[in-house]
Design an enzyme around this catalytic site. Structure first.
Site, short mmCIF file in Angstrom:
data_model
loop_
_atom_site.label_atom_id
_atom_site.label_comp_id
_atom_site.label_asym_id
_atom_site.label_seq_id
_atom_site.Cartn_x
_atom_site.Cartn_y
_atom_site.Cartn_z
CE LYS A 35 -0.25 -0.18 5.06
NZ LYS A 35 -1.08 -0.62 6.22
NE ARG A 133 -6.74 0.55 11.34
CZ ARG A 133 -5.49 0.40 10.88
NH1 ARG A 133 -4.58 1.33 11.12
NH2 ARG A 133 -5.15 -0.66 10.18
CG HIS A 165 -4.28 -4.70 11.70
ND1 HIS A 165 -3.10 -5.27 11.29
CD2 HIS A 165 -4.06 -3.35 11.63
CE1 HIS A 165 -2.21 -4.32 11.02
NE2 HIS A 165 -2.76 -3.15 11.22
NE ARG A 221 -3.03 -8.15 7.48
CZ ARG A 221 -3.58 -8.57 8.62
NH1 ARG A 221 -4.12 -9.76 8.71
NH2 ARG A 221 -3.60 -7.77 9.67
CE1 TYR A 267 13.02 31.88 5.01
CE2 TYR A 267 12.23 29.63 4.85
CZ TYR A 267 12.47 30.86 4.26
OH TYR A 267 12.14 31.05 2.96
CB CYS A 323 13.46 25.86 3.84
SG CYS A 323 14.62 26.72 4.93
CG MET A 324 8.34 24.08 0.10
SD MET A 324 7.28 25.19 -0.83
CE MET A 324 6.33 25.96 0.47
CG ASP A 325 11.56 24.21 -2.46
OD1 ASP A 325 10.78 23.34 -2.89
OD2 ASP A 325 11.24 25.41 -2.30
C1 LIG Z 1 -0.43 -1.66 6.88
C2 LIG Z 1 -1.04 -2.91 7.29
C3 LIG Z 1 -0.26 -4.08 7.43
C4 LIG Z 1 1.25 -4.06 7.38
O1 LIG Z 1 1.71 -3.44 8.56
P1 LIG Z 1 3.27 -3.35 8.92
O2 LIG Z 1 3.29 -2.87 10.31
O3 LIG Z 1 3.84 -2.35 7.95
O4 LIG Z 1 3.83 -4.69 8.72
C5 LIG Z 1 -0.89 -5.27 7.69
N1 LIG Z 1 -2.25 -5.32 7.81
C6 LIG Z 1 -3.02 -4.21 7.71
C7 LIG Z 1 -4.48 -4.32 7.88
C8 LIG Z 1 -2.44 -2.97 7.46
O5 LIG Z 1 -3.20 -1.88 7.39
#
Ligand SMILES: *Cc1c(COP(=O)(O)O)cnc(C)c1O
Length: 391
Positions: A35, A133, A165, A221, A267, A323-325
């Site tokens: 992702k 969540r 999760h 995952r 700055y 700074c920005m850049d």
């Molecule tokens: C992002 C995410 C992961 C991976 O998490 P890491 O901590 O980067 O290994 C696994 N499952 C879900 C649902 C996530 O949102």
């Protein structure tokens, strides 16, 4: 092109990290989470490297990320888990992308897409085991499972998995970890009593993959660990888990100049030169994703130390504000300061093996986590891939 600020991504590291995670996962399959543009490393090249390293699955948050993988010709199983009511699932279902289902409206969307496309929707039913969540509550779970099984009996959906999760996977001995495992086991049993068979059960992110073998179940995952960052820096660095950071961020100095003592820098003059010195200008700023919190304050070095930079034969820190850049480094005390010149490369972070700082070092300096440091590096910086097939 930026003034040559550059992100180099070592796809060999991505593949090797995935292989290490697969080894640790034992009989569990690996879903490499790609992702957010593969945590800033580049979606498609990293997906291919992770598959080459032994991942069987890819995981993304958004539907468009899954479709981008399919458009690139990637045929491996993909799970997408974040979308809202009103977002049609037709394209992902037609593309054979698995979707997470955590509510009745999502099951209806999956069933509708299956009806319109003629392709059964492959769904992973998500239960909230305590994260608070996404996921169906345990109160909602029996009805969701029953509805999914009914849709499966009609041929509209295929129930591929049950999943959840962790809230505190980075604290493996925390009571919530065991509690969530227990709640998940109960949810699986409730589903089985309703007739579910659960081809796959999955729970573990990177932290649980590395520290909690009991949570590996059928599939893990990992995300951040695929890119070589430790998900538990308080327990061990990347190397201690056999991982190597894949991203290196560097830029050539845009200017080097001599200044006297007492020169306020950048700055707000948060940095003041202690004596005659040379300043180097790094053409990277918060528009490129450099955390502004990684600036330094010479009056409060313990609170605001500044992000580390390898330059002029040594390591210094951001001088004053980001700074920005652009930001400035004070070359005082560095072995190569006298010879430093515009065009010399400044390395913000890399794999750390050559003495370069790491994204984790930047996270500490900015009061954040390594995840955020790499994920926020702007798409305005070109990614250059090394270590992969075709590089
Ligand atoms: C992002 C995410 C992961 C991976 O998490 P890491 O901590 O980067 O290994 C696994 N499952 C879900 C649902 C996530 O949102």
């Amino acid at each position: 092109m930026s003034p040559a600020g550059e992100v180099v991504v070592d796809l060999g590291a991505v593949a090797a990290n995935t292989a290490e995670l697969a080894r640790r996962a034992g009989s569990a399959q690996v879903m490499a989470v790609v992702k957010a543009d593969a945590y800033g490393h580049g979606l498609v090249p990293c997906a291919r490297a992770a598959l080459a390293g032994g991942a069987r699955w890819l995981g993304v948050a958004q539907l468009d990320e899954a479709l981008a993988l399919r458009a690139a010709g990637i045929t491996a199983p993909v799970l997408a888990w974040l979308y809202g009511p009103g977002q049609p699932l037709d394209a992902v279902v037609a593309a054979g992308v698995d979707v997470s289902v955590a509510a009745p409206w999502a099951l209806d969307a999956a069933r509708g897409a299956a009806g319109r496309t003629g392709v059964p929707a492959r769904v992973h039913l998500k239960v909230d085991t305590g994260l608070g969540r996404n996921g169906a509550t345990t109160a909602e779970w029996p009805a969701l499972v029953a509805a999914a099984l009914a849709a499966q009996a009609e041929g509209a959906v295929e129930v591929v998995a049950a999943w959840s999760h962790f809230a505190l996977a980075d604290d493996p001995d925390h009571a919530t970890v065991r509690a969530q495992e227990r709640v998940f086991a109960e949810a699986l049993a409730v589903g089985e009593a309703l007739g579910a068979r659960w081809p796959l059960r999955h729970l573990a992110n990177s932290a649980a993959t590395l520290t909690n073998p009991g949570a590996h179940l059928d599939l893990v995952r990992p995300g951040v660990a695929v890119y070589g960052l430790s998900p538990v820096p308080h327990l061990g660095d990347a190397a201690s888990f056999g991982l190597r950071p894949a991203m290196t961020l560097s830029a050539p100095l845009a200017l080097v100049k001599d200044v006297g003592a007492g020169q306020g820098v950048s700055y707000g003059h948060a940095h003041t030169t202690a004596g005659p010195t040379r300043l180097g200008l790094v053409p990277l700023g918060y528009a490129d994703g450099i955390p502004r919190h990684a600036g330094s304050d010479s009056a409060r070095p313990d609170v605001q130390p500044g992000g580390p930079v390898r330059v002029a034969g040594g390591t210094t820190r951001v001088a004053g504000r980001v700074c920005m850049d652009q930001f400035v480094v004070d070359l005082a005390g560095l072995p190569g300061a006298a010879d430093a010149a515009a065009g010399d490369r400044a390395v913000l972070f890399g794999d750390g093996l050559d003495g370069s700082p790491t994204a984790e070092d930047w996270a500490r300096a900015a009061g954040t986590i390594g995840y955020e440091v790499v994920t926020r590096i702007s798409s305005r910086l070109p990614r250059r891939y090394v270590g992969g097939p075709g590089s």
